[in-house]
Write a protein that holds these residues in place. Structure first.
Motif, PDB file in Angstrom:
ATOM      1  N   GLY A   1       0.812  -1.213   0.000  1.00  0.00           N
ATOM      2  CA  GLY A   1       0.000   0.000   0.000  1.00  0.00           C
ATOM      3  C   GLY A   1       0.840   1.254   0.000  1.00  0.00           C
ATOM      4  N   THR A   2       1.933   1.242   0.764  1.00  0.00           N
ATOM      5  CA  THR A   2       2.840   2.387   0.793  1.00  0.00           C
ATOM      6  C   THR A   2       3.488   2.596  -0.568  1.00  0.00           C
ATOM      7  OG1 THR A   2       3.309   1.984   3.129  1.00  0.00           O
ATOM      8  CG2 THR A   2       4.867   3.372   1.934  1.00  0.00           C
ATOM      9  N   ALA A   3       3.917   1.511  -1.201  1.00  0.00           N
ATOM     10  CA  ALA A   3       4.538   1.616  -2.525  1.00  0.00           C
ATOM     11  C   ALA A   3       3.571   2.223  -3.530  1.00  0.00           C
ATOM     12  CB  ALA A   3       5.004   0.234  -2.987  1.00  0.00           C
ATOM     13  N   GLU A   4       2.310   1.821  -3.461  1.00  0.00           N
ATOM     14  CA  GLU A   4       1.310   2.328  -4.400  1.00  0.00           C
ATOM     15  C   GLU A   4       1.088   3.829  -4.196  1.00  0.00           C
ATOM     16  OE1 GLU A   4      -3.120   1.041  -5.950  1.00  0.00           O
ATOM     17  OE2 GLU A   4      -2.620   0.802  -3.827  1.00  0.00           O
ATOM     18  N   VAL A   5       0.939   4.257  -2.934  1.00  0.00           N
ATOM     19  CA  VAL A   5       0.706   5.673  -2.643  1.00  0.00           C
ATOM     20  C   VAL A   5       1.915   6.515  -3.056  1.00  0.00           C
ATOM     21  CG1 VAL A   5       0.403   7.345  -0.775  1.00  0.00           C
ATOM     22  CG2 VAL A   5      -0.939   5.247  -0.791  1.00  0.00           C
ATOM     23  N   LEU A   6       3.127   6.030  -2.751  1.00  0.00           N
ATOM     24  CA  LEU A   6       4.337   6.773  -3.112  1.00  0.00           C
ATOM     25  C   LEU A   6       4.484   6.890  -4.627  1.00  0.00           C
ATOM     26  CD1 LEU A   6       6.983   5.451  -0.561  1.00  0.00           C
ATOM     27  CD2 LEU A   6       6.173   7.796  -0.786  1.00  0.00           C
ATOM     28  N   ALA A   7       4.205   5.819  -5.354  1.00  0.00           N
ATOM     29  CA  ALA A   7       4.322   5.864  -6.810  1.00  0.00           C
ATOM     30  C   ALA A   7       3.380   6.917  -7.384  1.00  0.00           C
ATOM     31  CB  ALA A   7       4.013   4.488  -7.407  1.00  0.00           C
ATOM     32  N   GLU A   8       2.163   6.951  -6.888  1.00  0.00           N
ATOM     33  CA  GLU A   8       1.191   7.932  -7.370  1.00  0.00           C
ATOM     34  C   GLU A   8       1.611   9.348  -7.001  1.00  0.00           C
ATOM     35  OE1 GLU A   8      -3.591   8.939  -6.845  1.00  0.00           O
ATOM     36  OE2 GLU A   8      -2.768   7.032  -6.141  1.00  0.00           O
TER      37      GLU A   8
ATOM     38  N   ILE B   1      21.135   5.394  -5.148  1.00  0.00           N
ATOM     39  CA  ILE B   1      20.126   4.838  -4.236  1.00  0.00           C
ATOM     40  C   ILE B   1      19.826   5.867  -3.156  1.00  0.00           C
ATOM     41  CG2 ILE B   1      19.585   3.039  -2.549  1.00  0.00           C
ATOM     42  CD1 ILE B   1      21.311   1.127  -4.073  1.00  0.00           C
ATOM     43  N   ARG B   2      18.561   6.199  -2.985  1.00  0.00           N
ATOM     44  CA  ARG B   2      18.121   7.141  -1.957  1.00  0.00           C
ATOM     45  C   ARG B   2      17.223   6.406  -0.964  1.00  0.00           C
ATOM     46  NH1 ARG B   2      20.071  12.649  -2.834  1.00  0.00           N
ATOM     47  NH2 ARG B   2      21.375  12.315  -4.667  1.00  0.00           N
ATOM     48  N   LEU B   3      17.500   6.580   0.330  1.00  0.00           N
ATOM     49  CA  LEU B   3      16.751   5.875   1.370  1.00  0.00           C
ATOM     50  C   LEU B   3      15.985   6.879   2.228  1.00  0.00           C
ATOM     51  CD1 LEU B   3      19.594   3.418   2.423  1.00  0.00           C
ATOM     52  CD2 LEU B   3      17.759   3.015   0.785  1.00  0.00           C
ATOM     53  N   HIS B   4      14.720   6.611   2.456  1.00  0.00           N
ATOM     54  CA  HIS B   4      13.868   7.520   3.216  1.00  0.00           C
ATOM     55  C   HIS B   4      12.940   6.750   4.143  1.00  0.00           C
ATOM     56  CE1 HIS B   4      14.780  11.392   1.254  1.00  0.00           C
ATOM     57  NE2 HIS B   4      15.003  10.659   0.174  1.00  0.00           N
ATOM     58  N   THR B   5      12.494   7.454   5.192  1.00  0.00           N
ATOM     59  CA  THR B   5      11.491   6.895   6.097  1.00  0.00           C
ATOM     60  C   THR B   5      10.309   7.846   6.275  1.00  0.00           C
ATOM     61  OG1 THR B   5      12.670   7.814   8.013  1.00  0.00           O
ATOM     62  CG2 THR B   5      13.181   5.537   7.390  1.00  0.00           C
ATOM     63  N   ILE B   6      10.393   9.051   5.709  1.00  0.00           N
ATOM     64  CA  ILE B   6       9.326  10.049   5.833  1.00  0.00           C
ATOM     65  C   ILE B   6       8.943  10.513   4.432  1.00  0.00           C
ATOM     66  CG2 ILE B   6       8.671  12.297   6.782  1.00  0.00           C
ATOM     67  CD1 ILE B   6      10.746  11.825   8.991  1.00  0.00           C
ATOM     68  N   ILE B   7       7.651  10.466   4.116  1.00  0.00           N
ATOM     69  CA  ILE B   7       7.196  10.740   2.755  1.00  0.00           C
ATOM     70  C   ILE B   7       7.516  12.161   2.323  1.00  0.00           C
ATOM     71  CG2 ILE B   7       5.129  10.988   1.306  1.00  0.00           C
ATOM     72  CD1 ILE B   7       3.949   8.585   2.653  1.00  0.00           C
ATOM     73  N   TYR B   8       7.235  13.151   3.195  1.00  0.00           N
ATOM     74  CA  TYR B   8       7.425  14.536   2.752  1.00  0.00           C
ATOM     75  C   TYR B   8       8.896  14.860   2.519  1.00  0.00           C
ATOM     76  CZ  TYR B   8       8.892  16.290   7.382  1.00  0.00           C
ATOM     77  OH  TYR B   8       9.569  16.537   8.543  1.00  0.00           O
ATOM     78  N   GLU B   9       9.813  14.206   3.238  1.00  0.00           N
ATOM     79  CA  GLU B   9      11.235  14.432   2.982  1.00  0.00           C
ATOM     80  C   GLU B   9      11.619  13.889   1.604  1.00  0.00           C
ATOM     81  OE1 GLU B   9      13.487  12.767   6.153  1.00  0.00           O
ATOM     82  OE2 GLU B   9      12.962  14.362   7.579  1.00  0.00           O
ATOM     83  N   LEU B  10      11.035  12.757   1.235  1.00  0.00           N
ATOM     84  CA  LEU B  10      11.291  12.182  -0.087  1.00  0.00           C
ATOM     85  C   LEU B  10      10.783  13.108  -1.190  1.00  0.00           C
ATOM     86  CD1 LEU B  10      11.826  10.049  -2.248  1.00  0.00           C
ATOM     87  CD2 LEU B  10       9.759   8.858  -1.485  1.00  0.00           C
ATOM     88  N   THR B  11       9.538  13.573  -1.068  1.00  0.00           N
ATOM     89  CA  THR B  11       8.985  14.450  -2.112  1.00  0.00           C
ATOM     90  C   THR B  11       9.724  15.776  -2.168  1.00  0.00           C
ATOM     91  OG1 THR B  11       7.290  15.219  -0.550  1.00  0.00           O
ATOM     92  CG2 THR B  11       6.705  13.389  -2.014  1.00  0.00           C
ATOM     93  N   ASP B  12      10.140  16.302  -1.008  1.00  0.00           N
ATOM     94  CA  ASP B  12      10.904  17.554  -0.994  1.00  0.00           C
ATOM     95  C   ASP B  12      12.222  17.393  -1.734  1.00  0.00           C
ATOM     96  OD1 ASP B  12       8.970  18.897   0.368  1.00  0.00           O
ATOM     97  OD2 ASP B  12       9.982  18.889   2.314  1.00  0.00           O
ATOM     98  N   GLU B  13      12.898  16.256  -1.548  1.00  0.00           N
ATOM     99  CA  GLU B  13      14.178  16.027  -2.220  1.00  0.00           C
ATOM    100  C   GLU B  13      14.002  15.995  -3.733  1.00  0.00           C
ATOM    101  OE1 GLU B  13      17.967  13.297  -1.355  1.00  0.00           O
ATOM    102  OE2 GLU B  13      16.198  12.139  -1.891  1.00  0.00           O
ATOM    103  N   ILE B  14      12.951  15.321  -4.192  1.00  0.00           N
ATOM    104  CA  ILE B  14      12.693  15.247  -5.631  1.00  0.00           C
ATOM    105  C   ILE B  14      12.370  16.638  -6.183  1.00  0.00           C
ATOM    106  CG2 ILE B  14      11.221  14.275  -7.422  1.00  0.00           C
ATOM    107  CD1 ILE B  14      13.030  12.228  -6.187  1.00  0.00           C
ATOM    108  N   LYS B  15      11.531  17.397  -5.464  1.00  0.00           N
ATOM    109  CA  LYS B  15      11.166  18.742  -5.916  1.00  0.00           C
ATOM    110  C   LYS B  15      12.392  19.641  -6.007  1.00  0.00           C
ATOM    111  CE  LYS B  15       6.466  18.832  -3.984  1.00  0.00           C
ATOM    112  NZ  LYS B  15       5.625  19.436  -2.929  1.00  0.00           N
ATOM    113  N   LYS B  16      13.262  19.607  -5.005  1.00  0.00           N
ATOM    114  CA  LYS B  16      14.449  20.465  -4.993  1.00  0.00           C
ATOM    115  C   LYS B  16      15.401  20.094  -6.129  1.00  0.00           C
ATOM    116  CE  LYS B  16      14.269  21.478  -0.048  1.00  0.00           C
ATOM    117  NZ  LYS B  16      14.839  21.200   1.285  1.00  0.00           N
TER     118      LYS B  16
END
Length: 368
Positions: free
Chosen positions: A176-183, A242-257
């Motif tokens: 479920g997490t993988a699906e939400v993150l992909a979207e 390879i990028r490792l994350h445990t918090i969704i908003y930190e992952l999206t922030d990294e991609i946006k930046k």
């Protein structure tokens, strides 16, 4: 009240207000739309969740749409073949069969299916295996591309005025997490950068993930999971990001930046050592102490640690105490035994792996 043919019911799970009304409306809609199922036919179900379970392997939660699913049935689920070895109901109790509209947990898959895949019970086992292998091969072929990229290189490529595509291989701890993150990640696409998740799966990052990233211009994102040792070595050899994350908003922030050229200095993890839990001791006023053997590197007392169970991160924090023969130790080296207590964490089990690491601040490299 909103018009159309979709009824709305006000409910509260907390106060149970409207629950009876909701059940009545469900029955009414089923009757009006003639929603029926045949319990005597082979089962058809939909995957709601999928995960790797220690001791049981790949496990999927499905809801039966038609027919009856029974222990011993062979099935095809997306690109995954399997045989139902056990079924568990919504309370974790074993059951022998599941009829229409019943959610169950299935044990017996050869690999993890995707959330939303259709499970179909089959009678021709050999044919089902061939179909599963064919679907897996076609999925891999569709994911192939030309060159590799990293987040640090992305902005430099954008300055050249080209529309770029950022391919991502995503691995998470549950389906479920993988699906939400992909979207979520794909919604970050802009006119200049198209984000494409070419693979989203569950479990540790493997060599095959690195090979796919190497061949398809992809970076790998792990959410609450880690690369296994061979995958890490392969990624370093092939220079796969390879990028490792445990918090969704930190992952999206990294991609946006990365997309707008604002990638800030990042912290790179430096691996120090790895220990395997052999025994567990319960000590009064101390709690759970893990009896460990250091199998690689060194475990420093002041390092950060993560606890992995089947290569899935279940704890990240610090060492509360580190002892050798009842004496406090500043570090424990490869081949040595030690007793270790983790700060604020008691659920340690034999076979768990404890990794020690430190974080170093690294400036991003924007050149190619």
């Amino acid at each position: 009240s909103y018009g159309g043919d979709v009824p709305a019911v006000r409910v509260s799970a907390k106060t149970r207000e409207g629950i009876e009304d909701l059940l009545d409306v469900v029955l009414l809609v089923a009757e009006m739309q003639d929603l029926k199922a045949n319990p005597d036919r082979p089962a058809v179900a939909t995957v709601l969740e999928a995960k790797l379970d220690k001791g049981r392997g790949p496990v999927a939660t499905v809801i039966v749409r038609n027919g009856t699913l029974r222990v011993g049935d062979h099935f095809l689920c997306g690109a995954v073949f399997g045989k139902v070895r056990a079924l568990f109901d919504d309370r974790g109790r074993p059951v022998k069969e599941a009829g229409p509209s019943m959610p169950v947990e299935i044990v017996g898959l050869e690999a993890l299916p995707e959330v939303g895949d259709t499970l179909q019970v089959v009678t021709d086992v050999a044919k089902a295996r061939q179909i599963a292998e064919y679907r897996e091969q076609k999925a891999r072929e569709a994911a192939q591309a030309k060159t590799r990229v990293s987040l640090e290189q992305l902005h430099t490529q954008l300055r050249e005025g080209e529309v770029k595509e950022l391919n991502i291989i995503l691995k998470a701890d549950v389906g479920g997490t993988a699906e939400v993150l992909a979207e979520t990640l794909q919604k970050l696409s802009t006119e200049k950068v198209q984000i494409r998740v070419i693979s989203a799966g569950v479990g540790a990052i493997t060599e095959s993930d690195v090979d796919l990233a190497d061949a398809s211009n992809a970076i790998i994102i792990g959410f609450n999971v880690r690369p296994d040792r061979k995958a890490q070595e392969r990624a370093e050899q092939e220079k796969v990001d390879i990028r490792l994350h445990t918090i969704i908003y930190e992952l999206t922030d990294e991609i946006k930046k990365a997309m707008v050229g604002m990638l800030e200095p990042v912290y790179r993890e430096v691996f120090k050592g790895r220990a395997e839990v052999k025994e567990i001791f319960r000590i009064a006023k101390v709690g759970t102490v893990a009896g460990c053997v250091v199998v690689e590197g060194v475990i420093p007392r002041d390092a950060e640690v993560r606890l992995l169970r089947d290569n899935v991160v279940v704890y990240t924090g610090r060492i509360e105490s580190l002892k050798r023969f009842k004496n406090d130790a500043s570090e424990v080296r490869q081949g040595q035994e030690c007793g270790m207590a983790l700060a604020g964490f008691q659920d340690i089990k034999p076979g768990d792996i404890i990794e020690a690491f430190v974080k170093e601040k690294v400036a991003p490299e924007l050149g190619v």
